[in-house]
Design an enzyme around this catalytic site. Sequence first.
Site, PDB file in Angstrom:
ATOM      1  N   ARG A 155       3.388   1.106  26.981  1.00  8.87           N
ATOM      2  CA  ARG A 155       3.493   1.572  28.358  1.00  8.87           C
ATOM      3  C   ARG A 155       4.945   1.935  28.645  1.00  8.87           C
ATOM      4  NH1 ARG A 155      -1.151   3.000  29.341  1.00  8.87           N
ATOM      5  NH2 ARG A 155      -0.508   3.285  31.517  1.00  8.87           N
ATOM      6  N   ILE A 156       5.143   2.946  29.475  1.00  9.66           N
ATOM      7  CA  ILE A 156       6.485   3.328  29.891  1.00  9.66           C
ATOM      8  C   ILE A 156       6.982   2.324  30.922  1.00  9.66           C
ATOM      9  CG2 ILE A 156       7.849   5.081  31.081  1.00  9.66           C
ATOM     10  CD1 ILE A 156       5.993   7.184  29.889  1.00  9.66           C
ATOM     11  N   ILE A 157       8.186   1.809  30.703  1.00  9.38           N
ATOM     12  CA  ILE A 157       8.731   0.810  31.608  1.00  9.38           C
ATOM     13  C   ILE A 157       9.577   1.480  32.693  1.00  9.38           C
ATOM     14  CG2 ILE A 157       8.656  -1.048  29.923  1.00  9.38           C
ATOM     15  CD1 ILE A 157      11.632  -0.642  29.457  1.00  9.38           C
ATOM     16  N   ASN A 194      13.317  -2.981  22.096  1.00 13.69           N
ATOM     17  CA  ASN A 194      12.121  -2.259  21.661  1.00 13.69           C
ATOM     18  C   ASN A 194      12.247  -1.929  20.185  1.00 13.69           C
ATOM     19  OD1 ASN A 194       9.619  -0.796  22.068  1.00 13.69           O
ATOM     20  ND2 ASN A 194      10.804   1.081  21.876  1.00 13.69           N
ATOM     21  N   HIS A 202      10.708   0.886  17.250  1.00  7.28           N
ATOM     22  CA  HIS A 202      10.030   2.183  17.165  1.00  7.28           C
ATOM     23  C   HIS A 202       9.965   2.618  15.702  1.00  7.28           C
ATOM     24  CE1 HIS A 202       8.629   6.099  18.489  1.00  7.28           C
ATOM     25  NE2 HIS A 202       9.524   6.661  17.685  1.00  7.28           N
TER      26      HIS A 202
END
Length: 212
Positions: free
Chosen positions: A114-116, A130, A132
């Site tokens: 989800r985009i924070i 994060n 990636h």
Amino acid sequence: MTNQLPSFISPQCSPEELQLDQTLKLGVMASGSGTNFEALAQAIADKRLNAQIQVVIYNNPDAKVQQRAQRWNIPTVLINHRHYKKNREGLDQKIVEVLKQHEVEWVIMAGWMRIITPVLLNAFPNHVLNIHPSLLPSFKGVNGVEQALAAGVKVTGCTVHIASLEVDSGPIVMQAAVPILPDDTPDTLHARIQVQEHLIFPMAIALAAKKY
């Protein structure tokens, strides 16, 4: 045997450089299977990371991370993003409430899809990490592995970074490079990248804690 292909991790750190005087209180956010969560839990159990996972927050009711956390006797909280369809800030406000209730110091996004928003970032400035599956700044966003294969690059990897408002951006803490083989598929390449994710994530957390 493909998991034993050479990789390159930067920065190179000795175990002594990654030792922490105080135990970090982590809150893990995950949306899927939870393999990165389990790698962190194992690193803590093996005393490779001086930390404690206070809570696991997951947004998908079917996420397997919940069962993994149960096996480690770590509290879990479901915050279903579908209940906040038009209010990302509301979702993050609820997440912050739960993290604060569990006295979390560092927020670890271990496959959080989800985009924070600033609500989360401002509550934990420079303390949201994060991971990636690419060598950022290349191949941001979803399907980083597929993007690398489509581009025809010969090396990809994974990146741990301080989260920012821009997706898959922010200061890079640690990266691991993974060679791409001629017959790689998204599944085979992702599997090799994941091995490196599990390796560098605990180290990157310790490194970030020392720097930030």
